[in-house]
Design a protein around this motif. Structure first.
Motif, PDB file in Angstrom:
ATOM      1  N   ALA A  15     -27.379 -13.673  85.297  1.00  0.00           N
ATOM      2  CA  ALA A  15     -27.832 -12.274  85.291  1.00  0.00           C
ATOM      3  C   ALA A  15     -28.577 -11.973  84.000  1.00  0.00           C
ATOM      4  O   ALA A  15     -29.641 -11.329  84.021  1.00  0.00           O
ATOM      5  CB  ALA A  15     -26.640 -11.336  85.461  1.00  0.00           C
ATOM      6  N   ASP A  16     -28.043 -12.438  82.871  1.00  0.00           N
ATOM      7  CA  ASP A  16     -28.702 -12.215  81.583  1.00  0.00           C
ATOM      8  C   ASP A  16     -30.062 -12.910  81.540  1.00  0.00           C
ATOM      9  O   ASP A  16     -31.030 -12.373  80.992  1.00  0.00           O
ATOM     10  CB  ASP A  16     -27.827 -12.721  80.430  1.00  0.00           C
ATOM     11  N   GLY A  17     -30.138 -14.104  82.108  1.00  0.00           N
ATOM     12  CA  GLY A  17     -31.408 -14.822  82.157  1.00  0.00           C
ATOM     13  C   GLY A  17     -32.450 -14.059  82.958  1.00  0.00           C
ATOM     14  O   GLY A  17     -33.613 -13.946  82.553  1.00  0.00           O
ATOM     15  N   TYR A  18     -32.038 -13.512  84.097  1.00  0.00           N
ATOM     16  CA  TYR A  18     -32.962 -12.708  84.900  1.00  0.00           C
ATOM     17  C   TYR A  18     -33.401 -11.453  84.145  1.00  0.00           C
ATOM     18  O   TYR A  18     -34.558 -11.051  84.209  1.00  0.00           O
ATOM     19  CB  TYR A  18     -32.322 -12.309  86.234  1.00  0.00           C
ATOM     20  N   THR A  19     -32.477 -10.832  83.414  1.00  0.00           N
ATOM     21  CA  THR A  19     -32.821  -9.642  82.646  1.00  0.00           C
ATOM     22  C   THR A  19     -33.866  -9.980  81.585  1.00  0.00           C
ATOM     23  O   THR A  19     -34.841  -9.237  81.401  1.00  0.00           O
ATOM     24  CB  THR A  19     -31.548  -9.041  81.996  1.00  0.00           C
ATOM     25  N   GLU A  20     -33.672 -11.100  80.892  1.00  0.00           N
ATOM     26  CA  GLU A  20     -34.653 -11.542  79.890  1.00  0.00           C
ATOM     27  C   GLU A  20     -36.003 -11.830  80.546  1.00  0.00           C
ATOM     28  O   GLU A  20     -37.052 -11.458  80.024  1.00  0.00           O
ATOM     29  CB  GLU A  20     -34.160 -12.799  79.155  1.00  0.00           C
ATOM     30  N   ALA A  21     -35.976 -12.507  81.674  1.00  0.00           N
ATOM     31  CA  ALA A  21     -37.220 -12.836  82.372  1.00  0.00           C
ATOM     32  C   ALA A  21     -37.943 -11.559  82.803  1.00  0.00           C
ATOM     33  O   ALA A  21     -39.169 -11.466  82.702  1.00  0.00           O
ATOM     34  CB  ALA A  21     -36.926 -13.724  83.583  1.00  0.00           C
ATOM     35  N   ALA A  22     -37.185 -10.561  83.253  1.00  0.00           N
ATOM     36  CA  ALA A  22     -37.793  -9.287  83.685  1.00  0.00           C
ATOM     37  C   ALA A  22     -38.473  -8.587  82.511  1.00  0.00           C
ATOM     38  O   ALA A  22     -39.558  -8.019  82.666  1.00  0.00           O
ATOM     39  CB  ALA A  22     -36.732  -8.376  84.302  1.00  0.00           C
ATOM     40  N   LYS A  23     -37.860  -8.649  81.339  1.00  0.00           N
ATOM     41  CA  LYS A  23     -38.434  -7.993  80.151  1.00  0.00           C
ATOM     42  C   LYS A  23     -39.753  -8.624  79.756  1.00  0.00           C
ATOM     43  O   LYS A  23     -40.636  -7.945  79.246  1.00  0.00           O
ATOM     44  CB  LYS A  23     -37.479  -8.132  78.955  1.00  0.00           C
ATOM     45  N   ASP A  24     -39.874  -9.921  79.952  1.00  0.00           N
ATOM     46  CA  ASP A  24     -40.997 -10.643  79.367  1.00  0.00           C
ATOM     47  C   ASP A  24     -42.054 -11.134  80.352  1.00  0.00           C
ATOM     48  O   ASP A  24     -43.060 -11.681  79.941  1.00  0.00           O
ATOM     49  CB  ASP A  24     -40.470 -11.820  78.540  1.00  0.00           C
TER      50      ASP A  24
END
Length: 151
Positions: free
Chosen positions: A23-32
């Protein structure tokens, strides 16, 4: 707490940590991500993974355990998503998708290992199998997206 509950709780908590990393990885990917379509996709997948975490945490509580509430730095998915973060500085969507898909391979394998664990109780295996449906969908979506970008 019985020994079987202990094993069930330990297995569930391992999956919770890995799913939180995802979930954290997806959140980071969404930001960038530099494309809006990927931002929405990644945000949606992050929310879905957090729902899976909630279900697994509820099962740990039902078994009388303390549910994991944080990912683990030692998890392979976390290392993969750290690679993702490094990749994101270039904001190359193809590289982002490649890293996300690698993380998806990791989480899918973790769930498949848990499902194959014959020491788990039927009830816990059923909860993991239900959660795996979401994990597999996410994995397959990222795999297909990765393949579509290779053309």
């Amino acid at each position: 707490m019985s020994d079987s509950n202990s094993h069930d709780i330990s297995t569930l908590n391992g999956l919770i940590a890995t799913t939180l990393d995802s979930a954290d990885g997806y959140t980071e990917a969404a930001k960038d991500s530099d494309h809006g379509r990927f931002t929405a996709l990644f945000t949606s997948r992050a929310a879905e993974r957090r729902q899976v975490v909630t279900r697994l945490q509820q099962e740990v509580r039902t078994l009388g355990g303390n549910p994991e509430d944080d990912g683990t730095i030692l998890a392979g998915a976390h290392r993969l998503f750290l690679n993702l973060k490094a990749t994101l500085t270039g904001k190359d969507d193809k590289a982002i998708i490649n890293e996300v898909e690698a993380g998806e391979d990791h989480i899918k394998a973790k769930y498949e290992d848990a499902i194959a664990d014959r020491e788990l109780s039927q009830a816990v295996r059923a909860v993991i199998e239900q959660s795996y449906v979401s994990v597999k969908q996410g994995h397959d979506e990222m795999r297909d997206l990765k393949h579509s970008m290779q053309h």
